[in-house]
Motif scaffolding. Sequence first.
Motif, short mmCIF file in Angstrom:
data_model
loop_
_atom_site.label_atom_id
_atom_site.label_comp_id
_atom_site.label_asym_id
_atom_site.label_seq_id
_atom_site.Cartn_x
_atom_site.Cartn_y
_atom_site.Cartn_z
N VAL A 52 0.28 -0.89 -0.08
CA VAL A 52 0.18 0.03 -0.30
C VAL A 52 1.26 1.55 -0.40
O VAL A 52 0.26 2.44 -0.69
CB VAL A 52 -1.37 -0.04 1.41
CG1 VAL A 52 -1.56 1.23 1.44
CG2 VAL A 52 -1.63 -1.00 1.02
N VAL A 53 1.97 0.73 0.72
CA VAL A 53 2.72 2.37 0.65
C VAL A 53 3.32 2.56 -0.31
O VAL A 53 3.09 3.65 -1.43
CB VAL A 53 3.87 2.24 1.64
CG1 VAL A 53 5.11 3.25 1.98
CG2 VAL A 53 2.94 2.15 3.82
N LEU A 54 3.92 1.25 -1.24
CA LEU A 54 4.42 1.37 -2.95
C LEU A 54 4.06 1.88 -3.10
O LEU A 54 4.00 2.67 -4.45
CB LEU A 54 5.16 0.32 -2.97
CG LEU A 54 6.65 -0.07 -1.86
CD1 LEU A 54 6.84 -2.26 -2.77
CD2 LEU A 54 7.79 0.93 -1.93
N SER A 55 2.20 1.67 -3.45
CA SER A 55 1.38 1.74 -4.40
C SER A 55 1.34 3.69 -4.30
O SER A 55 1.02 4.10 -5.07
CB SER A 55 0.28 1.02 -4.33
OG SER A 55 0.68 -0.07 -4.72
N ASN A 56 0.93 3.56 -3.28
CA ASN A 56 0.96 4.93 -2.38
C ASN A 56 1.93 6.64 -3.25
O ASN A 56 1.48 7.34 -3.90
CB ASN A 56 0.66 5.66 -0.89
CG ASN A 56 -0.65 5.07 -0.49
OD1 ASN A 56 -2.05 5.98 -1.22
ND2 ASN A 56 -1.05 4.51 0.27
N ILE A 57 2.64 5.72 -3.63
CA ILE A 57 3.78 6.91 -3.75
C ILE A 57 3.82 6.20 -5.73
O ILE A 57 4.25 7.84 -5.65
CB ILE A 57 5.34 6.25 -3.41
CG1 ILE A 57 5.89 6.44 -2.23
CG2 ILE A 57 6.42 6.59 -4.37
CD1 ILE A 57 6.95 5.63 -1.50
#
Length: 165
Positions: free
Chosen positions: A77-82
């Motif tokens: 989720v963090v990587l996708s947010n970025i």
Amino acid sequence: MYGGRKLAHTFGLFSVLFGVWLILSGFFTPFFLVMGVGCSVFAIFLAMRMEVIDHEAYPFHLTGSLLAYLPWLFWQVVLSNIDVARKILHPRLPISPVLTWVPAGQKSDLVTVIHANSITLTPGTVATAVEHGRIQVHCLTPENLAELEAGVLDRRVTALESGHQ
């Protein structure tokens, strides 16, 4: 009539409900403890009347696997947010939405729902429909779709059923 397994599921659900009550209330005075027990017992009573206490009310058999899966999902989720933020802030806005079906190799409905919800939790993708063996997904870019079609998420979620990551 309540057998051993049903009783275990009932007690497990009570434990989860009361635990959430304790965490969310933050008060450990006798009044709040009694209220927490009362509300949890009432919720269990309602669940028993609705006949929804079973192995899916709280899937204890998935607990160990979920403890390994959730940190990985959080990182995705963090990587996708970025990635989504980068695409939105890009001057040319390189977004090309795609709506298609991706395979879902899960055997149980519960784990298929976990798969679909994991897709929706990841920014840039939304699960729009679920059928046996496949999930319809809306992706912001073909790259997002390629990641789903690569099957990493599908394999990680399917591993929940077998109990190992």
